[in-house]
Design an enzyme around this catalytic site. Structure first.
Site, PDB file in Angstrom:
ATOM      1  N   LYS A   1       0.854  -1.207   0.000  1.00 46.39           N
ATOM      2  CA  LYS A   1       0.000   0.000   0.000  1.00 46.39           C
ATOM      3  C   LYS A   1       0.879   1.242   0.000  1.00 46.39           C
ATOM      4  CE  LYS A   1       0.911   1.858   3.988  1.00 46.39           C
ATOM      5  NZ  LYS A   1       1.512   2.431   4.841  1.00 46.39           N
TER       6      LYS A   1
ATOM      7  N   ASP B   1      -2.669  -1.218  10.276  1.00 39.04           N
ATOM      8  CA  ASP B   1      -2.854  -1.227   8.817  1.00 39.04           C
ATOM      9  C   ASP B   1      -3.494  -2.530   8.325  1.00 39.04           C
ATOM     10  OD1 ASP B   1      -1.773   1.259   8.521  1.00 39.04           O
ATOM     11  OD2 ASP B   1       0.176   0.583   7.778  1.00 39.04           O
TER      12      ASP B   1
HETATM   13  P1  ATP Z   1       4.107  -0.297   7.859  1.00 38.44           P
HETATM   14  O1  ATP Z   1       4.034   0.558   6.634  1.00 38.44           O
HETATM   15  O2  ATP Z   1       2.822  -1.055   8.152  1.00 38.44           O
HETATM   16  O3  ATP Z   1       4.671   0.375   9.056  1.00 38.44           O
HETATM   17  P2  ATP Z   1       6.528  -1.387   6.889  1.00 38.44           P
HETATM   18  O4  ATP Z   1       6.365  -1.576   5.416  1.00 38.44           O
HETATM   19  O5  ATP Z   1       7.232  -0.150   7.320  1.00 38.44           O
HETATM   20  O6  ATP Z   1       5.097  -1.484   7.552  1.00 38.44           O
HETATM   21  P3  ATP Z   1       7.149  -4.149   7.294  1.00 38.44           P
HETATM   22  O7  ATP Z   1       7.728  -4.561   5.974  1.00 38.44           O
HETATM   23  O8  ATP Z   1       5.789  -4.587   7.600  1.00 38.44           O
HETATM   24  O9  ATP Z   1       7.287  -2.585   7.507  1.00 38.44           O
HETATM   25  O10 ATP Z   1       8.190  -4.663   8.406  1.00 38.44           O
HETATM   26  C1  ATP Z   1       8.240  -4.111   9.682  1.00 38.44           C
HETATM   27  C2  ATP Z   1       8.911  -5.103  10.627  1.00 38.44           C
HETATM   28  O11 ATP Z   1       8.069  -6.231  10.787  1.00 38.44           O
HETATM   29  C3  ATP Z   1      10.241  -5.604  10.142  1.00 38.44           C
HETATM   30  O12 ATP Z   1      11.204  -5.258  11.093  1.00 38.44           O
HETATM   31  C4  ATP Z   1      10.108  -7.121  10.035  1.00 38.44           C
HETATM   32  O13 ATP Z   1      11.185  -7.785  10.631  1.00 38.44           O
HETATM   33  C5  ATP Z   1       8.816  -7.450  10.795  1.00 38.44           C
HETATM   34  N1  ATP Z   1       7.979  -8.465  10.120  1.00 38.44           N
HETATM   35  C6  ATP Z   1       7.225  -9.380  10.740  1.00 38.44           C
HETATM   36  N2  ATP Z   1       6.563 -10.143   9.865  1.00 38.44           N
HETATM   37  C7  ATP Z   1       6.885  -9.720   8.638  1.00 38.44           C
HETATM   38  C8  ATP Z   1       6.515 -10.127   7.333  1.00 38.44           C
HETATM   39  N3  ATP Z   1       5.665 -11.131   7.103  1.00 38.44           N
HETATM   40  N4  ATP Z   1       7.025  -9.429   6.300  1.00 38.44           N
HETATM   41  C9  ATP Z   1       7.862  -8.401   6.524  1.00 38.44           C
HETATM   42  N5  ATP Z   1       8.263  -7.992   7.739  1.00 38.44           N
HETATM   43  C10 ATP Z   1       7.784  -8.635   8.804  1.00 38.44           C
END
Ligand code: ATP
Length: 284
Positions: A10, A136
């Protein structure tokens, strides 16, 4: 039996924080939409009552810290499912990027296990479960385009924006969402994004107005902490993207582009100094 789900990334077309609440969460107002960059999730029933996660990506946890694991455990506990599942995450969405990769994996796991185990859980209930895993996740259960309020879990669906290209570029740094929110002074925000403007532009299908209304209050914090993100925005603007914004808490910067002819130039220009660049479409 084996099933597959797509977990799409997203972007935030608008991200505003109204205030910090007594429960520690931030009251937000965000317009979110899905783009055509997705993890592919395979789920297979296991004869033993256990949850096993694997992934080709070496940099995510594969234990109970993984959001897909948490989603599987939650649905098993809540619906008293005494079956096991093997979940393979084929990660395409960059991690800790502001693209809700983990949240989308969790949402796709909820949808998938609902199907795999024939539980018949209605969508609103899946979204409620998702809200227990992260702010989210409820949006990621249905996707599309929505205005999200509350801590992000109250969803008001809106029309999809005009079809356009979205160029994503993630500077080589990882940003912690909680750190960014922690450093935000919610009471001292001078410039709130024009969320109404974004919604109006979408309603009237006016691409230029949409580009002019994009805004994210978290840029204030992340751009200060990581000058690379500001630099990425500047390069994307210079290369000719029509509207440029940081997604979520960053560090991914996205550029909206209406003309296909411009896409290759911007993509190649960014690839010159950044490894993680994607040219995708907004999801209809
Ligand atoms: P958001 O925009 O919702 O804050 P993000 O894109 O910044 O998310 P994610 O890629 O969701 O961040 O990853 C955040 C943290 O979650 C990472 O440090 C990762 O280690 C952990 N994590 C747990 N499960 C997952 C998964 N299935 N995929 C990616 N990261 C994960």
């Amino acid at each position: 039996m084996k099933i597959y789900e797509r977990a799409s990334a997203k972007i935030n077309l608008s991200l505003d924080v109204l205030r910090k609440r007594e429960d520690g969460y931030h009251e937000v107002e965000m317009v979110m939409t899905m783009v055509d960059l997705a993890d592919r999730i395979e789920m297979q029933e296991l004869p033993r009552d256990t949850i096993i996660i694997s992934s080709q990506a070496g940099y995510i946890p594969l234990d109970e810290k993984n959001l897909a694991f948490q989603a599987a455990r939650l649905i098993k506990d809540r619906y008293d499912v005494r079956k096991g599942v093997y979940i393979h995450l084929d990660k395409k969405i960059p991690v800790a990027a502001g693209l809700a990769g983990g949240s989308s994996d969790a949402a796709a796991t909820l949808r998938g296990l609902n199907r795999l185990w024939g539980l018949g859980i209605p969508t609103e209930e899946l979204q409620k479960l998702g809200g227990e895993l992260g702010s989210d996740v409820p949006f990621c259960v249905t996707g599309g385009t929505a205005l999200a309020t509350g801590r992000g879990e109250i969803l008001h669906p809106v029309d999809n924006p005009l079809q356009c290209w979205v160029i994503l570029a993630k500077p080589p740094i990882n940003v912690s969402t909680s750190e960014v929110y922690g450093k935000l002074n919610a009471a001292g925000i001078n410039h709130h994004p024009d969320t109404k403007g974004v919604l109006e532009a979408i309603r009237h299908k006016r691409f230029d107005e949409l580009c002019g209304s994009l805004g994210n209050v978290l840029e204030e914090v992340t751009l200060q902490l990581y000058p690379q993100v500001r630099q990425m925005k500047e390069v994307m603007e210079r290369l000719g993207a029509d509207g440029v914004l940081m997604s979520g808490s960053g560090p991914t910067v996205f550029g909206l582009v209406s003309k296909e002819a411009k896409v290759a130039r911007i993509y190649n220009g960014l690839r010159g100094f950044c490894k993680d660049v994607y040219a995708v479409r907004m999801l209809p």
